[in-house]
Design an enzyme around this catalytic site. Structure first.
Site, mmCIF file in Angstrom:
data_model
loop_
_atom_site.group_PDB
_atom_site.id
_atom_site.type_symbol
_atom_site.label_atom_id
_atom_site.label_comp_id
_atom_site.label_asym_id
_atom_site.label_seq_id
_atom_site.Cartn_x
_atom_site.Cartn_y
_atom_site.Cartn_z
ATOM 1 C CE LYS A 1 30.032 35.602 40.186
ATOM 2 N NZ LYS A 1 29.821 36.635 40.484
ATOM 3 C CE LYS B 1 36.627 38.688 47.104
ATOM 4 N NZ LYS B 1 36.541 40.154 46.747
ATOM 5 C CE LYS C 1 27.522 41.677 45.340
ATOM 6 N NZ LYS C 1 28.332 41.973 45.416
HETATM 7 P P1 AMP Z 1 35.731 40.374 42.985
HETATM 8 O O1 AMP Z 1 36.312 39.410 44.320
HETATM 9 O O2 AMP Z 1 34.397 39.742 43.507
HETATM 10 O O3 AMP Z 1 35.918 42.000 43.694
HETATM 11 O O4 AMP Z 1 36.238 40.271 41.922
HETATM 12 C C1 AMP Z 1 37.270 40.698 41.505
HETATM 13 C C2 AMP Z 1 37.240 39.925 39.832
HETATM 14 O O5 AMP Z 1 37.585 38.289 40.065
HETATM 15 C C3 AMP Z 1 36.553 40.683 39.443
HETATM 16 O O6 AMP Z 1 37.393 40.976 37.829
HETATM 17 C C4 AMP Z 1 35.623 39.243 38.796
HETATM 18 O O7 AMP Z 1 34.624 39.685 37.269
HETATM 19 C C5 AMP Z 1 36.545 38.282 38.454
HETATM 20 N N1 AMP Z 1 35.858 37.043 39.003
HETATM 21 C C6 AMP Z 1 34.955 37.141 40.318
HETATM 22 N N2 AMP Z 1 34.316 35.803 40.399
HETATM 23 C C7 AMP Z 1 35.139 35.187 39.170
HETATM 24 C C8 AMP Z 1 34.804 34.170 38.494
HETATM 25 N N3 AMP Z 1 33.578 32.936 39.786
HETATM 26 N N4 AMP Z 1 35.140 33.471 37.769
HETATM 27 C C9 AMP Z 1 35.622 34.497 36.946
HETATM 28 N N5 AMP Z 1 35.991 35.854 37.397
HETATM 29 C C10 AMP Z 1 35.704 36.205 38.438
#
Ligand code: AMP
Ligand code: TRP
Length: 346
Positions: free
Chosen positions: A211, A214, A130
């Protein structure tokens, strides 16, 4: 005796307590199918086995001030909370709250800052990636995992269900807890990360070697399936997903794009690899994509319907979150009191 059985308020009820789960999601951008299968879906599936605390981590969302929209943040927190419930989290059986409503998180983070070596934070891969894209790096971005450690440690958490990208942060939380316990006595329970066997790392549909995230979802229309996408968008995104020039649908030989589609299909249908391969034998990627569209729509439409229902009564949603914050605070205050006592500031 381990802290897991000695420090909780639940200890009073007997020597063995139900494992406590804590996890959180940032109210930035839109939740996509990666966060759903990596995190939300596993929270829902195991919600009745554990005592759960699920948090909308709005303080974490402040770490990149350039992308914070002050007018939108409160609305984003509500909408992420509504998505938790819409995905199946039972508001009566779980504690769900917004992080900034429980001031103990920020307070514990400060105390943990003082025992966390800088080098541990500079090594974090999420920080490095980041920070690499930014002209000026805020201290909060570096300190982010300490706040995350505070989130987890405040609740004597045993299990932290997250996607693969958060493994390093939860392992760091353990290290922070061990170091603190060595310095000040046995204060914190050591948490364990729980990563799903399948779907822990869903990749971008337009670029299956990165990956699904968002931030990319916001700038590239074919990157992610968002939980609130329309039927037309879901269809377009999946049908345009990158595959390869082959046509055989096999897990073992699949290219990253095909494997990603197969993984999403498998997680959402709960079918075995053999069953899926048999289903698509001799028919090619087009059929796989069409079937995936139907399965994704079948998953999203009830979520979207329940989401609209929660969002149609914001007073009730705010009341649920206020009750969640109150319950969270009653646990967090006890832990912070213990911590303050241990460092001599109570
Ligand atoms: P975030 O939306 O970035 O706060 O992530 C929320 C949760 O979703 C966290 O537990 C992340 O590890 C999981 N997560 C985010 N992106 C992915 C992805 N592409 N694949 C699987 N898990 C994800
Ligand atoms: N850092 C996590 C993410 O970006 C969100 C998070 C904050 C979290 N605090 C947490 C996850 C505590 C699990 C436990 O996805």
């Amino acid at each position: 005796m381990s802290k897991a059985t000695t420090t909780s308020a639940f200890y009073d009820a007997g020597p063995v307590r139900t494992p406590r789960v804590f996890s959180g999601i940032q109210p930035t951008g839109v939740l996509h199918i990666g966060s759903y299968v990596g995190a939300l879906q596993q929270w829902v599936a195991r919600q009745h086995e554990h005592e759960n605390i699920f948090c909308v981590v709005d303080l974490h969302a402040l770490t990149i001030p350039e992308v914070v929209d002050p007018r939108g943040l409160r609305a984003a927190s509500r909408s992420v909370a509504a998505l938790f419930f819409a995905a199946g989290i039972d508001p009566a059986a779980n504690i769900v709250f917004v992080q900034s409503q429980v001031h103990e998180h920020a307070e514990l983070a400060w105390i943990l800052n003082c025992t966390t070596p800088l080098g541990w934070l500079q090594r974090m891969t999420q920080f490095k990636s980041k920070a690499a894209g930014l002209e000026s790096v805020g201290t909060g971005l570096l300190d982010y995992p300490v706040l995350q450690a505070a989130d987890i440690l405040l609740y004597d958490t045993d299990l932290v269900p997250v996607g693969d990208d958060q493994r390093q942060h939860v392992e760091l939380t353990r290290d922070i807890a061990i170091r603190f316990n060595n310095l000040f006595g046995d204060v914190f329970t050591l948490p364990r990360v729980v990563i799903p066997d399948l779907g822990a790392r869903i990749m971008g549909l337009d670029e299956p070697t990165v990956k699904m995230s968002k931030s990319l979802a916001e700038s590239r229309s074919g990157h992610a399936i968002n939980l609130l996408d329309s039927e037309v968008t879901v269809r377009k995104t999946i049908m345009a997903a990158v595959t390869d020039s082959g046509r055989e649908v096999r897990f073992e030989y699949a290219s990253p794009g095909v494997l990603n589609l197969l993984t999403i299909y498998q997680v959402l249908t709960d079918l075995s690899k053999d069953e899926i391969e048999r289903e698509f034998e001799g028919v090619g990627y087009g059929q796989l994509k069409k079937a995936l569209v139907e399965v994704v729509l079948g998953t999203l439409s009830p979520i979207q319907e329940r989401f609209r229902c929660y969002m149609s009564d914001l007073d009730e949603l705010d009341a649920i979150l206020a009750r969640g914050a109150e319950r969270a605070r009653s646990i967090a205050a006890g832990t912070l009191h213990r911590v303050k006592g241990a460092v001599g500031i109570d």
